[in-house]
Scaffold this active site. Structure first.
Site, PDB file in Angstrom:
ATOM      1  N   THR A 122      18.011   7.632 113.592  1.00  0.00           N
ATOM      2  CA  THR A 122      19.135   7.490 112.666  1.00  0.00           C
ATOM      3  C   THR A 122      18.726   6.880 111.331  1.00  0.00           C
ATOM      4  O   THR A 122      19.335   7.179 110.305  1.00  0.00           O
ATOM      5  CB  THR A 122      20.232   6.619 113.315  1.00  0.00           C
ATOM      6  N   LYS A 149      22.486   0.296 115.218  1.00  0.00           N
ATOM      7  CA  LYS A 149      21.544   1.211 114.552  1.00  0.00           C
ATOM      8  C   LYS A 149      22.211   1.912 113.374  1.00  0.00           C
ATOM      9  O   LYS A 149      21.537   2.277 112.402  1.00  0.00           O
ATOM     10  CB  LYS A 149      20.959   2.191 115.559  1.00  0.00           C
TER      11      LYS A 149
END
Length: 330
Positions: free
Chosen positions: A247, A190
């Site tokens: 994120t 991520k």
């Protein structure tokens, strides 16, 4: 109720936020910091420069004596950055009790070997009971006691549930899982995908492009996790899509912000030259592609980020390469 002794190794922002959470959950907490000035600041002022918005509970004891933390602790949270996990755990290993579980809280893949954090620990000390804590959590928001949910995973369901019980507060909600691999893969990937998202936004490619990047990025997460032994369905949980949503869409994320600056600059070199903060996705872009090539897993978005950062590929050229890939079923 008997309190659990929780040792936290690493007093950066995330380590401090987790130490605060463990303390507010009713545990005894000792926090190890490398820097003497950090120890003094925490013990005397109950503050730290690594998380300046937070007033730490007075019950948290900071020390730079790692041995005293490890020999005392019933459970240890290892929160050193991913690229330092090996060296820190090598220091820890001689002092850990055999039955003490280690909760891995760093998100990344080792640059020199392509190993996950659990693989590093097992290589050094195979008998260590392992747990992974991962999911969508900015340290500052956890420290402010904003509602947060995370995944706590272990091969042992009983151990995962035990760690969930002593980390739960009225604002911090853990969910147990038995897939140790996928949360680590997703936690690492991520960051790379957040760089890609930031690059796209920095280039003003629009919402369509960001949505496509992140959706296809989830497919890359799934392929890579399954190749290492993880479970496809775990990608749809907090440690997968949840962490990616956080994120890859916020300037609070160092990885997204780094990518955004790269997008605005048009290439990575000037941003790298002036970057003073740890951006985990930069190292992970290289390490993840190293492991992917060994496993022969195709990760086109992660590969594009690696090329932009490490091979000075122009962003428009990388995007054209992605769009020109052969047509295929989804």
């Amino acid at each position: 109720m008997l309190k659990t002794n929780i040792g936290v190794i690493g007093a950066g922002a995330w380590g401090t936020a987790l130490a605060m959470t463990a303390s507010k959950a009713g545990n005894n907490v000792r926090l190890w910091a490398r820097e003497a000035e950090t120890v003094q600041e925490i013990n005397t002022e109950h503050r730290t420069a690594f998380l300046p918005i937070a007033q730490l509970p007075e019950a948290i004891e900071a020390t730079n004596d790692m041995k005293s933390v490890l020999e005392w602790a019933d459970c240890v949270l290892l929160v050193a950055p991913a690229q330092f996990t090996r060296s820190v755990f090598e220091q820890m290993a001689p002092h850990l009790k055999t039955v003490t579980p280690v909760v891995l809280c760093a998100k990344g893949i080792e640059l020199s070997t392509g190993l996950l954090m659990s693989e590093i620990v097992k290589e050094i000390r195979p008998q260590t009971p392992l747990v992974v804590l991962s999911g969508p959590g900015f340290a500052a928001e956890v420290a402010k006691e904003h509602p947060t949910a995370v995944t706590i995973a272990s091969d042992s369901h009983m151990l995962a549930e035990r760690v969930c019980r002593f980390m739960k507060t009225d604002y911090f909600r853990p969910y147990s899982a038995t897939d140790l691999i996928t949360p680590q893969v997703c936690g690492a990937m991520k960051n790379v995908l957040a760089i890609a998202s930031g690059i796209s936004d920095g280039c003003n490619f629009g919402d369509n492009a960001r949505a496509a990047l992140l959706t296809r990025g989830l497919a890359e997460m799934s392929r890579f996790a399954m190749a290492i032994g993880g479970k496809k369905d775990s990608v749809l949980g907090l440690s997968g899509i949840g962490d990616l949503m956080l994120t890859a869409n916020s300037h609070q994320s160092r990885n997204y912000s780094f990518g955004y600056e790269v997008g605005q600059a048009g290439w990575a070199k000037p941003v790298l030259e002036h970057c003073t903060k740890t951006v985990e996705g930069v190292a992970t872009a290289s390490s993840i592609m190293k492991r992917a090539r060994q496993l022969q897993v195709e990760l086109p978005i992660c590969s594009a980020v690696e090329s932009i950062i490490y091979h000075e590929q122009p962003i428009k050229e990388a995007m054209k390469k992605l769009l020109d890939r052969p047509l295929r079923a989804e």
